[in-house]
Design an enzyme around this catalytic site. Structure first.
Site, PDB file in Angstrom:
ATOM      1  N   HIS A   1       0.809  -1.226   0.000  1.00  9.77           N
ATOM      2  CA  HIS A   1       0.000   0.000   0.000  1.00  9.77           C
ATOM      3  C   HIS A   1       0.836   1.267   0.000  1.00  9.77           C
ATOM      4  O   HIS A   1       0.307   2.358   0.067  1.00  9.77           O
ATOM      5  CB  HIS A   1      -0.939  -0.005   1.207  1.00  9.77           C
ATOM      6  CG  HIS A   1      -1.889  -1.157   1.167  1.00  9.77           C
ATOM      7  ND1 HIS A   1      -2.965  -1.191   0.319  1.00  9.77           N
ATOM      8  CD2 HIS A   1      -1.870  -2.337   1.823  1.00  9.77           C
ATOM      9  CE1 HIS A   1      -3.602  -2.341   0.468  1.00  9.77           C
ATOM     10  NE2 HIS A   1      -2.954  -3.057   1.371  1.00  9.77           N
ATOM     11  N   ARG A   2       2.152   1.125  -0.057  1.00  6.43           N
ATOM     12  CA  ARG A   2       3.000   2.310   0.018  1.00  6.43           C
ATOM     13  C   ARG A   2       2.739   3.269  -1.146  1.00  6.43           C
ATOM     14  O   ARG A   2       2.676   4.475  -0.969  1.00  6.43           O
ATOM     15  CB  ARG A   2       4.482   1.913   0.050  1.00  6.43           C
ATOM     16  CG  ARG A   2       5.330   2.956   0.751  1.00  6.43           C
ATOM     17  CD  ARG A   2       6.793   2.778   0.462  1.00  6.43           C
ATOM     18  NE  ARG A   2       7.358   1.557   1.027  1.00  6.43           N
ATOM     19  CZ  ARG A   2       7.959   1.495   2.199  1.00  6.43           C
ATOM     20  NH1 ARG A   2       8.064   2.553   2.927  1.00  6.43           N
ATOM     21  NH2 ARG A   2       8.468   0.359   2.621  1.00  6.43           N
ATOM     22  N   GLY A   3       2.550   2.688  -2.354  1.00  3.95           N
ATOM     23  CA  GLY A   3       2.321   3.506  -3.546  1.00  3.95           C
ATOM     24  C   GLY A   3       1.069   4.356  -3.428  1.00  3.95           C
ATOM     25  O   GLY A   3       1.055   5.540  -3.792  1.00  3.95           O
TER      26      GLY A   3
END
Ligand SMILES: [Zn+2]
Length: 344
Positions: free
Chosen positions: A281-283
């Site tokens: 989920h970093r993006g």
């Protein structure tokens, strides 16, 4: 009289021709440090280092505890070095936001700092010579040709970037100090890929190409020659634009917390990432933060679809699974998915 200690003039950020993606990524990272650094990929001689060195001129001066080698924040309740944490009297000084170069040949000692073992043996106390990670605290750590950095230094940087603390241990003596920095890396596409682990640490990824437009190329030559012939005069000539951008960034930093991100745009952000098959989920998080920073820069209080469009390729390009059949910039794939999603 010539002051030999005066720093040599830096080519102004606002005078860089073209390279909108790179400039935008760097500006957004100065507005919200939590975006998490920028990776710039491009051929040699495309102005990567020039742009990074000019970053400090775009930011307001940093309030620091005078004489603290780690630039601790005077008002910070936590995250201080040992010395500042116990010191009651703190004299405040203002410095330029540090932009620290990490040269490829740097030894681990130079990066982390060193403990003086001889002093410890003779006097029984600790003496620490701070390294680059100390100087970069609350600023930027820049690594040119980061894809050539030795693996053990990459691991070390990943550890410190994740924890915000540099720990140095030698002969049973241990020193720790704050080291929070935005990592800015640049690389040449011909010199190999970055490990995905390191690539993921960079919030944004800008891909820069050599300018093909003749008029733009002419302008690059003209400005570069003008700067080389008379650096001080050139910097002065661009000063009004530098100040204007610095003020816009300062206003955006203040407004950031008051910019709303509507639910339907959050859904678009999640849907783009899901559709592109991006792991983790970093993006998405970076895209949301960068879109908000972009709206703040534009002076708006609500994030719009246009903000998401602008930042999506920067936030996702390096997180896409490689498609061996894809010849063009993978940023185009992101645009196509967005076109479809937003049109509905
Ligand atoms: Zn301190």
């Amino acid at each position: 009289m010539i002051d030999s200690n005066a720093p040599s003039p830096v080519y102004p950020f606002v005078a860089i021709v073209g390279q909108h993606g790179m400039k935008r990524a760097l500006i957004l990272s100065t507005i919200d440090a939590k975006i998490g650094g920028v990776m710039i990929m491009g051929h040699r001689g495309t102005g990567k280092s020039t742009s990074v060195r000019a970053l400090a001129s775009l930011m307001p001066p940093l309030d620091v505890v005078a004489d603290c080698p780690f630039h601790c924040a005077p008002e910070a309740p936590a995250g201080l070095c040992e010395q500042c944490a116990i010191g009651a009297e703190r004299t405040v000084a203002a410095i330029e936001v540090p932009v620290v170069d990490l040269p490829l040949g740097a030894t681990e000692d130079r990066v982390t700092g060193t403990i003086d073992i001889e002093y410890a043996l003779v006097h029984g106390g600790r003496r620490f010579e701070p390294g680059l990670l100390a100087r970069a605290n609350r600023g930027f750590l820049y690594i040119d040709e980061v894809n050539l950095l030795e693996d053990h230094l990459v691991d070390l940087l990943l550890d410190v970037a994740a924890s915000g603390v540099n720990v140095v241990e030698r002969e049973g003596i241990s020193v720790r100090h704050p080291s929070r920095f935005s990592l800015v890396g640049s690389g040449n596409p011909e010199e190999g890929e970055l490990r995905p682990q390191l690539l993921d640490r960079f919030g944004l990824h800008a891909f820069i190409e050599t300018e093909h437009d003749i008029l733009q190329r002419v302008e690059i030559i003209r400005r570069r020659m003008a700067f080389d012939d008379n650096p001080i005069g050139f910097v002065r000539e661009w000063e009004p634009e530098t100040i204007a951008l610095r003020e816009r960034i300062a206003a955006a930093r203040v407004a950031l917390g008051h910019v709303a991100l509507p639910d339907e745009l959050l859904e678009t952000i999640a849907a783009v990432s899901a559709e592109l098959g991006i792991d983790g989920h970093r993006g998405e998080l970076v895209m949301a933060r960068a879109a908000r920073a972009h709206a703040a820069l534009e002076g708006r209080r609500v994030v719009e679809t246009a903000d998401v469009r602008v930042v999506a390729p920067l936030a996702l390009r390096h997180r896409l699974r490689k498609d061996p059949l894809e010849a063009s910039d993978p940023g185009r794939r992101i645009d196509r998915v967005l076109d479809r999603l937003v049109a509905v």
